[in-house]
Scaffold this motif. Structure first.
Motif, PDB file in Angstrom:
ATOM      1  N   VAL A  85     -20.057  -7.038  16.344  1.00  0.00           N
ATOM      2  CA  VAL A  85     -21.288  -6.827  15.827  1.00  0.00           C
ATOM      3  C   VAL A  85     -21.373  -7.202  14.393  1.00  0.00           C
ATOM      4  N   ARG A  86     -22.652  -7.522  13.877  1.00  0.00           N
ATOM      5  CA  ARG A  86     -22.795  -8.129  12.621  1.00  0.00           C
ATOM      6  C   ARG A  86     -23.484  -6.800  11.588  1.00  0.00           C
ATOM      7  N   LYS A  87     -22.962  -6.796  10.540  1.00  0.00           N
ATOM      8  CA  LYS A  87     -23.388  -5.648   9.638  1.00  0.00           C
ATOM      9  C   LYS A  87     -23.763  -6.122   8.224  1.00  0.00           C
ATOM     10  N   PRO A  88     -24.724  -5.754   7.586  1.00  0.00           N
ATOM     11  CA  PRO A  88     -25.330  -5.990   6.278  1.00  0.00           C
ATOM     12  C   PRO A  88     -24.166  -5.968   5.413  1.00  0.00           C
ATOM     13  N   GLY A  89     -24.095  -7.147   4.266  1.00  0.00           N
ATOM     14  CA  GLY A  89     -23.074  -6.973   3.388  1.00  0.00           C
ATOM     15  C   GLY A  89     -21.863  -7.721   3.778  1.00  0.00           C
ATOM     16  N   THR A  90     -20.696  -7.499   3.113  1.00  0.00           N
ATOM     17  CA  THR A  90     -19.570  -8.332   3.228  1.00  0.00           C
ATOM     18  C   THR A  90     -18.823  -8.105   4.543  1.00  0.00           C
ATOM     19  N   SER A  91     -18.121  -8.962   4.974  1.00  0.00           N
ATOM     20  CA  SER A  91     -16.635  -8.493   5.897  1.00  0.00           C
ATOM     21  C   SER A  91     -15.630  -7.699   5.305  1.00  0.00           C
ATOM     22  N   GLY A  92     -14.786  -7.419   5.986  1.00  0.00           N
ATOM     23  CA  GLY A  92     -13.511  -6.716   5.403  1.00  0.00           C
ATOM     24  C   GLY A  92     -12.932  -7.828   4.748  1.00  0.00           C
ATOM     25  N   LEU A  93     -12.095  -7.479   3.589  1.00  0.00           N
ATOM     26  CA  LEU A  93     -11.344  -8.169   2.737  1.00  0.00           C
ATOM     27  C   LEU A  93      -9.935  -7.658   2.567  1.00  0.00           C
ATOM     28  N   ALA A  94      -8.903  -8.201   2.539  1.00  0.00           N
ATOM     29  CA  ALA A  94      -7.627  -7.801   1.967  1.00  0.00           C
ATOM     30  C   ALA A  94      -7.100  -8.645   1.002  1.00  0.00           C
ATOM     31  N   PHE A  95      -6.799  -7.914  -0.025  1.00  0.00           N
ATOM     32  CA  PHE A  95      -5.920  -8.885  -1.101  1.00  0.00           C
ATOM     33  C   PHE A  95      -4.572  -8.431  -1.126  1.00  0.00           C
ATOM     34  N   ILE A  96      -3.838  -9.578  -0.656  1.00  0.00           N
ATOM     35  CA  ILE A  96      -2.451  -9.455  -0.436  1.00  0.00           C
ATOM     36  C   ILE A  96      -1.572 -10.204  -1.410  1.00  0.00           C
ATOM     37  N   THR A  97      -0.550  -9.540  -1.803  1.00  0.00           N
ATOM     38  CA  THR A  97       0.310 -10.404  -2.858  1.00  0.00           C
ATOM     39  C   THR A  97       1.875 -10.317  -2.062  1.00  0.00           C
ATOM     40  N   VAL A  98       2.313 -11.704  -1.833  1.00  0.00           N
ATOM     41  CA  VAL A  98       3.482 -11.863  -1.232  1.00  0.00           C
ATOM     42  C   VAL A  98       4.415 -12.317  -1.899  1.00  0.00           C
ATOM     43  N   SER A  99       5.905 -11.903  -2.076  1.00  0.00           N
ATOM     44  CA  SER A  99       6.843 -12.135  -3.048  1.00  0.00           C
ATOM     45  C   SER A  99       7.848 -13.070  -2.348  1.00  0.00           C
ATOM     46  N   ASP A 100       8.777 -13.710  -3.154  1.00  0.00           N
ATOM     47  CA  ASP A 100       9.684 -14.695  -2.686  1.00  0.00           C
ATOM     48  C   ASP A 100      10.727 -13.867  -1.674  1.00  0.00           C
ATOM     49  N   ALA A 101      10.781 -12.679  -1.851  1.00  0.00           N
ATOM     50  CA  ALA A 101      11.728 -12.037  -0.908  1.00  0.00           C
ATOM     51  C   ALA A 101      10.904 -11.696   0.530  1.00  0.00           C
ATOM     52  N   GLY A 102       9.604 -12.098   0.414  1.00  0.00           N
ATOM     53  CA  GLY A 102       9.261 -11.829   1.811  1.00  0.00           C
ATOM     54  C   GLY A 102       8.431 -10.551   2.000  1.00  0.00           C
ATOM     55  N   GLU A 103       8.406  -9.719   1.122  1.00  0.00           N
ATOM     56  CA  GLU A 103       7.694  -8.418   1.124  1.00  0.00           C
ATOM     57  C   GLU A 103       6.364  -8.641   0.678  1.00  0.00           C
ATOM     58  N   ASN A 104       5.437  -7.357   1.001  1.00  0.00           N
ATOM     59  CA  ASN A 104       3.974  -7.645   0.561  1.00  0.00           C
ATOM     60  C   ASN A 104       3.479  -6.413   0.016  1.00  0.00           C
ATOM     61  N   GLN A 105       2.460  -6.554  -0.699  1.00  0.00           N
ATOM     62  CA  GLN A 105       1.480  -5.539  -1.140  1.00  0.00           C
ATOM     63  C   GLN A 105       0.134  -5.869  -0.661  1.00  0.00           C
ATOM     64  N   ILE A 106      -0.213  -4.652  -0.182  1.00  0.00           N
ATOM     65  CA  ILE A 106      -2.127  -4.961   0.364  1.00  0.00           C
ATOM     66  C   ILE A 106      -3.143  -3.988  -0.296  1.00  0.00           C
ATOM     67  N   ILE A 107      -4.184  -4.373  -0.640  1.00  0.00           N
ATOM     68  CA  ILE A 107      -5.125  -3.597  -0.987  1.00  0.00           C
ATOM     69  C   ILE A 107      -6.365  -3.883  -0.062  1.00  0.00           C
ATOM     70  N   LEU A 108      -7.038  -3.093   0.527  1.00  0.00           N
ATOM     71  CA  LEU A 108      -8.064  -3.204   1.650  1.00  0.00           C
ATOM     72  C   LEU A 108      -9.397  -2.741   0.921  1.00  0.00           C
ATOM     73  N   SER A 109     -10.174  -3.737   1.201  1.00  0.00           N
ATOM     74  CA  SER A 109     -11.911  -3.498   0.955  1.00  0.00           C
ATOM     75  C   SER A 109     -12.542  -3.591   2.241  1.00  0.00           C
ATOM     76  N   GLU A 110     -12.966  -2.427   2.629  1.00  0.00           N
ATOM     77  CA  GLU A 110     -13.247  -2.351   3.958  1.00  0.00           C
ATOM     78  C   GLU A 110     -14.519  -3.210   4.542  1.00  0.00           C
ATOM     79  N   GLY A 111     -15.618  -3.281   3.708  1.00  0.00           N
ATOM     80  CA  GLY A 111     -16.577  -4.040   4.005  1.00  0.00           C
ATOM     81  C   GLY A 111     -17.287  -3.389   5.394  1.00  0.00           C
ATOM     82  N   SER A 112     -17.536  -4.453   6.299  1.00  0.00           N
ATOM     83  CA  SER A 112     -18.048  -4.022   7.532  1.00  0.00           C
ATOM     84  C   SER A 112     -17.405  -3.274   8.391  1.00  0.00           C
TER      85      SER A 112
END
Length: 304
Positions: A85-112
């Motif tokens: 379904v479509r919801k008013p506003g933004t879609s969900g966003l994930a801000f991901i940082t990936v290191s050279d070691a292949g590990e990741n850190q993630i911040i979620l903005s849930e949006g729709s």
């Protein structure tokens, strides 16, 4: 072949590549940003579809410029999107940082994703499903509604409580398969998981609360599956060079569900899912890293 429904999040991942993660208060230079379709729900749906499953996605996107690319990424990989379904506003966003070691850190903005309500879930889709897959990136009330409806329709519920939050006591009996990583297993059971033995103890605790089976993923060490009073099934990982672990867990879950839906027994399905996850970590991105059934079978053939 069993029909698989995935009800969950659909995100656009904004992936920033760095040599090492910054320390608190530190500013560093990134190596570029990628815009990649993701979200735990969407990733698991894609993984199940590419592994050969008949998959329908239930979720929400916004009214922004990301909505169409997110839907296209799913449909191009064989996932039915008619129930998104479509919801008013933004879609969900994930801000991901990936290191050279292949590990990741993630911040979620849930949006729709945070606006997906029980009434957005089509009753007919649940009635037609054999397996329903859930995570924690949509509201709990929607997850609970799906669990309860699935029980009345006798569909198998696979629940991945990530990001981790406590599960109400009366919800455990609604879960056929609870899939958790080490952090989630510890958070739910109260038992720190640093070894295979710890994972077994945490899994037994979660079984005692009413879940019918528990699967604890242990990263590079493999996974442990527990059901009833039977012996745990340990599946070791395959040794590969990790480039990006972003969708490794989602790939594992989707591939495992698809393998079971196609008639593989539990040990074979676990090995299939382990191979899928191993391939995924050698590639960058979320959905872009997920392998097809043919690639997984070729990988397993090479392993002997």
């Amino acid at each position: 072949m069993s029909r698989i429904i995935v009800a969950g999040s659909i995100n656009m991942d904004l992936v920033n590549h760095v040599k090492e993660f910054p320390k608190p208060g530190e500013t560093i230079h990134g190596r570029g940003v990628d815009y990649l379709p993701g979200g735990k729900g969407a990733n698991q749906a894609v993984a199940a579809s590419l592994a050969g499953g008949d998959v329908t996605m239930i979720g929400a996107v916004g009214e922004d410029s990301f909505a169409e690319p997110l839907l296209s990424s799913l449909s191009e990989r064989g996932v039915a999107t008619g129930s998104v379904v479509r919801k008013p506003g933004t879609s969900g966003l994930a801000f991901i940082t990936v290191s050279d070691a292949g590990e990741n850190q993630i911040i979620l903005s849930e949006g729709s994703n945070g606006k997906l309500r029980p009434e957005d879930v089509p009753a007919k889709q649940l009635a037609d499903a054999d397996v329903i897959v859930l995570q924690n990136e949509i509201p709990w009330e929607t997850n609970l509604h799906v669990m309860q409806a699935s029980r009345s329709e006798r569909a198998k519920v696979v629940y991945n409580p990530a990001p981790v939050r406590q599960i109400p006591a009366d919800a455990y009996p609604l879960i056929d398969l609870l899939v958790v990583n080490e952090t989630e297993a510890a958070g739910l059971s109260g038992i720190e998981v640093a070894s295979q033995q710890d994972a077994a103890r945490a899994g037994r605790e979660l079984l005692s609360r009413g879940a019918r089976s528990v699967l604890v993923t242990l990263g590079a060490k493999g996974s442990l599956y527990l059901e009833g009073d039977g012996q745990p099934i340990f599946t070791p990982s395959f040794r590969v060079r990790a480039v990006d672990t972003t969708a490794a867990g989602d790939t594992f879950i989707g591939a495992f569900v698809a393998a079971g839906a196609q008639g593989l027994d539990t040990p074979a399905a676990l090995r299939f899912a382990t191979a899928a996850s191993a391939i995924a970590v050698t590639r960058e991105g979320a959905q872009a890293s997920i392998p097809t059934r043919r690639e997984i079978e070729s990988f397993l053939a090479e392993q002997g």
